[in-house]
Design a protein around this motif. Sequence first.
Motif, PDB file in Angstrom:
ATOM      1  N   ALA A  20       0.771  -1.082   0.040  1.00 15.28           N
ATOM      2  CA  ALA A  20       0.081   0.069   0.029  1.00 15.28           C
ATOM      3  C   ALA A  20       0.770   1.311   0.011  1.00 15.28           C
ATOM      4  O   ALA A  20       0.394   2.295  -0.480  1.00 15.28           O
ATOM      5  N   VAL A  21       1.904   1.179   0.413  1.00 12.52           N
ATOM      6  CA  VAL A  21       2.870   2.492   0.591  1.00 12.52           C
ATOM      7  C   VAL A  21       3.167   2.538  -0.763  1.00 12.52           C
ATOM      8  O   VAL A  21       3.191   3.991  -1.212  1.00 12.52           O
ATOM      9  N   ASP A  22       3.589   1.800  -1.566  1.00 10.75           N
ATOM     10  CA  ASP A  22       4.074   2.323  -3.234  1.00 10.75           C
ATOM     11  C   ASP A  22       2.690   2.787  -3.912  1.00 10.75           C
ATOM     12  O   ASP A  22       2.821   3.643  -4.536  1.00 10.75           O
ATOM     13  N   ARG A  23       1.852   2.115  -3.621  1.00 14.11           N
ATOM     14  CA  ARG A  23       0.358   2.151  -4.176  1.00 14.11           C
ATOM     15  C   ARG A  23      -0.167   3.514  -3.876  1.00 14.11           C
ATOM     16  O   ARG A  23      -0.312   4.380  -5.147  1.00 14.11           O
ATOM     17  N   ILE A  24       0.052   4.204  -2.620  1.00 14.52           N
ATOM     18  CA  ILE A  24      -0.664   5.209  -2.467  1.00 14.52           C
ATOM     19  C   ILE A  24       0.590   6.447  -2.997  1.00 14.52           C
ATOM     20  O   ILE A  24       0.093   7.542  -3.290  1.00 14.52           O
TER      21      ILE A  24
END
Length: 367
Positions: free
Chosen positions: A200-204
């Motif tokens: 989720a870190v890279d996705r956000i």
Amino acid sequence: MMHTVPDGVEVVASRERARHLDSPPLLILDTVTGFLDEHGIGGGPLAWQRIGDGHSNVTYLIERGGESVVLRRGPRPPLPKSTHDMVREARIQQILHGHGVPVPEIIAVCEDEALLGVPFYLMGRLDGTVITDTVPAHLSPAGQRRATSEAVVDTLVALHRIDVTRGDLASLGRPEGYLRRQVERFRGLWEINTTRDLPAVDRIADWLARNLPASQAASVVHGDYRMGNLMFAPQAPAEVLAILDWEMATLGDPLADLGYLTATYSEAGSPPTPLELTEVTRSPGYLTQRQLAERYRSRTGLDLTALPWYQTLALWKAAIFCEAIHTRWQRGERPNDTVFGPSLETGVPRLLERAGRYASLAATTRR
């Protein structure tokens, strides 16, 4: 409660005692006493007490010979590059004081890491109240609860109205490109501060980078603006005596502060997160997140259509600096932390989940 003897772990009596510890202490009493002597502060033995809710930098109340000062320092080294810069934090407050911003008085700054392992500074003690998990009696009536949350907004508006093109203020940062730099910088901090894979870190981060809003203004950005970083007067009416904790301050987009304030603000019905640092605002009488934003909008005239983007940024950044705390706890660098550090195993993913919800709201708003 003030202490006159060391605890043997965080606080030790002497540099000699510190040499025998597996983990460096945060306060060495004979070293601090010598620094106080150099600056003519008090006399005789000192008493100490750790204060504040900070999980990053550390603050102690020091009393000596009838005088009181507050010592602020970073956590135990090693420290990530460009973080916990106490010298810069002190300078920012000195500059802002000259522009009428309510900040503590900076008394002395120590840049010599040989004393406590990291730079630190001393500031004047303020007689006031920081609101966290209990409502102070003088601010408990319904009218004062509303006035308290109104003061939070109005103090932020006043900070953001300062002309940052004037002289010494311009030295605090470069507002152009602030939002893009924030996304890039915190993405890099995740990579060096985590030991696990949370996609989720890279996705956000990708979503934030693709949807950068155009900044409408440039201002001083506090970076951690919330009720728990404000000191209120010890009597009614609600009045902010000082804005505390300037470590993350720079020049940039003022809505970054509003996004952080509203996204981390506790209100009735909102799910708890690791940033539940002033839970009293869940109680009746305080403004809601929506009311905070509307009061800010009415006083600044800024368009808040993109506010969910800034709220996404705020919680995503919060997840990243909480992950740094979690990793330090895992490495044994927070030996007395038995609650907050371990809670971040699930707390960081919860912050990322909340950030993702704001991103979905932002996408809906822009359609």
